[in-house]
Scaffold this active site. Sequence first.
Site, short mmCIF file in Angstrom:
data_model
loop_
_atom_site.label_atom_id
_atom_site.label_comp_id
_atom_site.label_asym_id
_atom_site.label_seq_id
_atom_site.Cartn_x
_atom_site.Cartn_y
_atom_site.Cartn_z
CG ASP A 291 -1.97 -1.06 1.21
OD1 ASP A 291 -2.01 -1.82 0.23
OD2 ASP A 291 -2.74 -1.14 2.18
CG ASP B 44 -13.59 -2.54 0.09
OD1 ASP B 44 -12.75 -3.45 0.02
OD2 ASP B 44 -13.37 -1.37 -0.29
#
Length: 233
Positions: free
Chosen positions: A10, A132
């Site tokens: 990330d 998600d």
Amino acid sequence: MNLQLIPAIDLIDGKCVRLTHGDYDTQKIYNSDPLDQAKIFEDKGIKRLHIVDLDGAKAGKPQHLQILEKIATQTNLIIDFGGGIRHSDSIKSILSSGAKMVSVGSVSVKNPKLFESWLTEFGGKSILLAADVRGEKLLTDAWKNESEFTIFEFIEKWKQKGLTQFFCTDITKDGALEGLNTDFYGELKTKFPTLTVIASGGVTSQDDLIELDKLGVDGAIVGKAIYEERILI
């Protein structure tokens, strides 16, 4: 083990970070050189890499394509890249920078016609749907908004439109090192046996990977558990 381990990088300010529950205020830097981190993974036998451009997610446009290109040209890793993808040009730039797949999330909910056009133009092998969830409910906009869809309804819809692969992040578990709901991912694989199903969020131990593998899940994206050496590669 048939399940593929997919480490995550990330990116914030060009550095490898991890967040807890997606909160930018919780960021912890693990390596200031993403290429170095990618090479570490490759040297340990890793084949796949998941890159999330967190700055791009905020900006609505990828911000770290140069990093992607460096990793793609200086390793043999198969890369999927996501973050801030709102336009076809971003997908083209990501693929031309060396990613094999582009992970797309909110657009698939908020602009389904556009997402469908991407599946048609780029093909299911190049588009990796990022879903998600909280419970079974789909979330959008960096987990701020809850969709009317369940994850099962959502995946079924896109399967009929040519979707071949997706990863699902249980946001209640992401970055918390508290384990994951393996039964949930097993149910996804049971309902969608012909799709590539990748678990994300909450993978904490080798036992989690073994259980996912037993359930037939195809892959697991793992971040903090690798950086904190709870899972050794």
